[in-house]
Design a protein around this motif. Structure first.
Motif, mmCIF file in Angstrom:
data_model
loop_
_atom_site.group_PDB
_atom_site.id
_atom_site.type_symbol
_atom_site.label_atom_id
_atom_site.label_comp_id
_atom_site.label_asym_id
_atom_site.label_seq_id
_atom_site.Cartn_x
_atom_site.Cartn_y
_atom_site.Cartn_z
ATOM 1 N N GLU A 150 40.531 31.137 88.504
ATOM 2 C CA GLU A 150 39.811 30.925 89.763
ATOM 3 C C GLU A 150 38.548 31.781 89.836
ATOM 4 O OE1 GLU A 150 42.483 31.507 92.997
ATOM 5 O OE2 GLU A 150 43.729 29.779 92.474
ATOM 6 N N ARG A 151 38.380 32.701 88.885
ATOM 7 C CA ARG A 151 37.174 33.505 88.814
ATOM 8 C C ARG A 151 36.313 33.010 87.665
ATOM 9 N NH1 ARG A 151 41.277 37.364 89.950
ATOM 10 N NH2 ARG A 151 41.545 37.892 87.761
ATOM 11 N N SER A 152 35.069 33.464 87.611
ATOM 12 C CA SER A 152 34.215 33.078 86.500
ATOM 13 C C SER A 152 34.776 33.664 85.206
ATOM 14 C CB SER A 152 32.782 33.579 86.721
ATOM 15 O OG SER A 152 32.691 34.977 86.495
ATOM 16 N N HIS A 153 34.372 33.064 84.085
ATOM 17 C CA HIS A 153 34.851 33.515 82.784
ATOM 18 C C HIS A 153 34.527 34.998 82.575
ATOM 19 C CE1 HIS A 153 35.130 32.486 78.201
ATOM 20 N NE2 HIS A 153 36.086 33.266 78.607
ATOM 21 N N GLY A 154 33.280 35.366 82.883
ATOM 22 C CA GLY A 154 32.874 36.751 82.696
ATOM 23 C C GLY A 154 33.608 37.708 83.604
ATOM 24 N N GLU A 155 33.784 37.334 84.878
ATOM 25 C CA GLU A 155 34.500 38.194 85.815
ATOM 26 C C GLU A 155 35.937 38.416 85.356
ATOM 27 O OE1 GLU A 155 32.431 37.258 90.137
ATOM 28 O OE2 GLU A 155 33.925 35.867 89.346
ATOM 29 N N SER A 156 36.591 37.327 84.943
ATOM 30 C CA SER A 156 37.975 37.441 84.477
ATOM 31 C C SER A 156 38.065 38.316 83.238
ATOM 32 C CB SER A 156 38.550 36.049 84.176
ATOM 33 O OG SER A 156 38.634 35.268 85.338
ATOM 34 N N PHE A 157 37.088 38.161 82.339
ATOM 35 C CA PHE A 157 37.084 38.938 81.099
ATOM 36 C C PHE A 157 36.990 40.433 81.398
ATOM 37 C CE2 PHE A 157 35.099 41.060 77.571
ATOM 38 C CZ PHE A 157 35.712 40.518 76.465
ATOM 39 N N LEU A 158 36.018 40.807 82.234
ATOM 40 C CA LEU A 158 35.826 42.223 82.543
ATOM 41 C C LEU A 158 37.011 42.798 83.311
ATOM 42 C CD1 LEU A 158 32.035 42.160 83.498
ATOM 43 C CD2 LEU A 158 33.053 43.175 81.449
ATOM 44 N N GLU A 159 37.578 42.018 84.218
ATOM 45 C CA GLU A 159 38.745 42.493 84.963
ATOM 46 C C GLU A 159 39.930 42.703 84.036
ATOM 47 O OE1 GLU A 159 39.902 40.695 88.614
ATOM 48 O OE2 GLU A 159 37.837 40.287 89.221
ATOM 49 N N LEU A 160 40.070 41.804 83.038
ATOM 50 C CA LEU A 160 41.169 41.948 82.088
ATOM 51 C C LEU A 160 41.020 43.231 81.277
ATOM 52 C CD1 LEU A 160 43.681 40.742 80.732
ATOM 53 C CD2 LEU A 160 42.155 39.517 79.179
ATOM 54 N N VAL A 161 39.799 43.515 80.801
ATOM 55 C CA VAL A 161 39.574 44.737 80.037
ATOM 56 C C VAL A 161 39.836 45.959 80.909
ATOM 57 C CG1 VAL A 161 37.886 46.119 78.770
ATOM 58 C CG2 VAL A 161 37.913 43.630 78.492
ATOM 59 N N ALA A 162 39.329 45.931 82.140
ATOM 60 C CA ALA A 162 39.515 47.067 83.036
ATOM 61 C C ALA A 162 40.995 47.295 83.341
ATOM 62 C CB ALA A 162 38.737 46.848 84.327
ATOM 63 N N ILE A 167 45.831 50.887 78.102
ATOM 64 C CA ILE A 167 46.362 50.826 76.735
ATOM 65 C C ILE A 167 45.525 51.735 75.844
ATOM 66 C CG2 ILE A 167 46.725 49.348 74.722
ATOM 67 C CD1 ILE A 167 47.209 47.020 76.622
ATOM 68 N N ARG A 168 46.152 52.735 75.285
ATOM 69 C CA ARG A 168 45.481 53.662 74.381
ATOM 70 C C ARG A 168 45.916 53.318 72.961
ATOM 71 N NH1 ARG A 168 46.314 58.606 71.837
ATOM 72 N NH2 ARG A 168 44.514 60.026 71.821
ATOM 73 N N GLY A 169 44.982 52.840 72.170
ATOM 74 C CA GLY A 169 45.329 52.426 70.817
ATOM 75 C C GLY A 169 44.157 51.730 70.156
ATOM 76 N N LEU A 170 44.440 50.662 69.423
ATOM 77 C CA LEU A 170 43.405 49.913 68.712
ATOM 78 C C LEU A 170 42.967 48.710 69.540
ATOM 79 C CD1 LEU A 170 41.767 49.397 66.096
ATOM 80 C CD2 LEU A 170 43.701 48.021 65.293
ATOM 81 N N TRP A 171 41.673 48.644 69.834
ATOM 82 C CA TRP A 171 41.093 47.516 70.559
ATOM 83 C C TRP A 171 40.207 46.736 69.605
ATOM 84 C CZ3 TRP A 171 40.859 45.917 75.855
ATOM 85 C CH2 TRP A 171 41.745 46.601 76.708
ATOM 86 N N LEU A 172 40.471 45.426 69.487
ATOM 87 C CA LEU A 172 39.647 44.542 68.674
ATOM 88 C C LEU A 172 39.050 43.472 69.577
ATOM 89 C CD1 LEU A 172 42.616 44.928 66.845
ATOM 90 C CD2 LEU A 172 40.886 44.352 65.138
ATOM 91 N N LEU A 173 37.741 43.264 69.463
ATOM 92 C CA LEU A 173 37.051 42.268 70.282
ATOM 93 C C LEU A 173 36.196 41.403 69.373
ATOM 94 C CD1 LEU A 173 36.800 45.320 71.870
ATOM 95 C CD2 LEU A 173 36.287 43.732 73.735
ATOM 96 N N ASP A 174 36.364 40.095 69.481
ATOM 97 C CA ASP A 174 35.642 39.153 68.643
ATOM 98 C C ASP A 174 34.663 38.354 69.491
ATOM 99 O OD1 ASP A 174 34.869 37.625 66.443
ATOM 100 O OD2 ASP A 174 36.501 36.178 66.709
ATOM 101 N N GLU A 175 33.380 38.676 69.365
ATOM 102 C CA GLU A 175 32.284 37.996 70.051
ATOM 103 C C GLU A 175 32.508 37.858 71.562
ATOM 104 O OE1 GLU A 175 31.412 34.364 67.978
ATOM 105 O OE2 GLU A 175 31.206 35.372 66.047
ATOM 106 N N PRO A 176 32.798 38.954 72.245
ATOM 107 C CA PRO A 176 33.067 38.884 73.685
ATOM 108 C C PRO A 176 31.852 38.507 74.512
ATOM 109 C CG PRO A 176 32.882 41.169 72.995
ATOM 110 C CD PRO A 176 32.888 40.336 71.746
ATOM 111 N N GLU A 177 30.650 38.607 73.933
ATOM 112 C CA GLU A 177 29.437 38.311 74.701
ATOM 113 C C GLU A 177 29.349 36.861 75.148
ATOM 114 O OE1 GLU A 177 28.433 37.729 70.356
ATOM 115 O OE2 GLU A 177 29.448 39.249 71.537
ATOM 116 N N GLY A 190 30.255 50.023 79.219
ATOM 117 C CA GLY A 190 30.797 51.123 80.004
ATOM 118 C C GLY A 190 32.311 51.230 79.867
ATOM 119 N N LEU A 191 32.989 50.082 79.881
ATOM 120 C CA LEU A 191 34.443 50.080 79.729
ATOM 121 C C LEU A 191 34.859 50.544 78.340
ATOM 122 C CD1 LEU A 191 35.264 46.699 81.518
ATOM 123 C CD2 LEU A 191 35.779 48.997 82.367
#
Length: 256
Positions: A150-162, A167-177, A190-191
């Motif tokens: 129900e939110r924009s793709h970008g809003e949902s993405f940033l909220e999910l990361v926040a 989670i403290r560990g290994l973060w892998l991100l594939d072309e999140p832009e 910033g996140l």
């Protein structure tokens, strides 16, 4: 005798490196070809130069690694395989994510040996642009994160990361832009800096010069040469964007 490992990338002299955690505390210190299940160099994806180089030389990782390069160069193949070998769902999510839509990942995951830090965190999180819709659906179905669609793709993405930043560990991100505007990319930076400050390790593949500017990152350019360490100002990604923005018509006149 172990094979040599590709060293972390060089960085511009003006770019201070953040205080990295001791190697023993990094979730992932290095990746190499598995000695008991070596990859067949004559078949894909081992025929991709960066994959072949990783298998033959190994890849040493610091706290932040950014991969850049053209489409089809092998960035996503590497990130996806490392995520799978680490125990993360290849379609994204944390170590406990169980969703699956269609199996498309390469067999490389079965041929990687990970060198983990002794006593390091074993948790992690994987975010990839092409499966973000199915990940949002999965979290909605299990009642996590609210109604993400129900939110924009970008809003949902940033909220999910926040929300998952605990989670403290290994973060892998594939072309999140692909989900983010420039301001969204800056918010993600910033996140990510907060994740690093709290001890997490980052592996990021990107086409964005904004995300490639993540402070303290080891920059690896992926292409027909394999993997090479490049300073930010010398990245083909950065040089091409600067050239385009300086004179767009030089590029547009070649279109049909």
């Amino acid at each position: 005798m172990s094979e040599p490992l590709l060293p972390p990338a060089s960085r511009p002299q003006h770019e201070p490196r953040p205080p990295h955690e001791p190697l023993s505390l990094l979730p992932l210190r290095a990746v190499r070809d598995h000695p008991l299940a070596p990859a067949d160099r004559s078949t894909w994806p081992a025929t991709l130069p960066p994959v072949r180089q990783l298998l033959e030389e190994g890849l040493e990782l610091g706290q932040i690694t950014v991969l850049t390069g053209d489409n089809g160069a092998g960035k996503s193949t590497l990130v996806e395989a490392i995520a799978g070998a680490y125990g993360l769902n290849p379609e994204g999510g944390g170590t406990g994510a169980m969703h699956s839509t269609r199996t498309t990942e390469s067999p490389l995951v079965d041929h990687l040996q990970l060198v983990r830090g002794a006593g390091a965190a074993k948790s992690g999180f994987f975010l990839r642009a092409e499966t973000m819709h199915s990940l949002f659906t999965y979290y909605e179905e299990i009642g996590v994160g609210g109604m993400m669609h129900e939110r924009s793709h970008g809003e949902s993405f940033l909220e999910l990361v926040a929300e998952r930043s605990r989670i403290r560990g290994l973060w892998l991100l594939d072309e999140p832009e692909s989900a983010l505007s420039i301001s969204g990319c800056l918010a993600l930076l910033g996140l990510l800096r907060e994740l690093v400050a709290n001890g997490s390790q980052i592996i990021l593949s990107t086409h964005s010069p904004v995300l490639a500017a993540l402070p303290g990152a080891d920059l690896l350019e992926v292409g027909p040469w394999g993997l090479r360490s490049v300073a930010y100002d010398d990245l083909d990604l950065v040089r091409t964007w600067r050239s385009f923005l300086d004179a767009p018509q030089r590029f547009l006149r070649h279109l049909g």
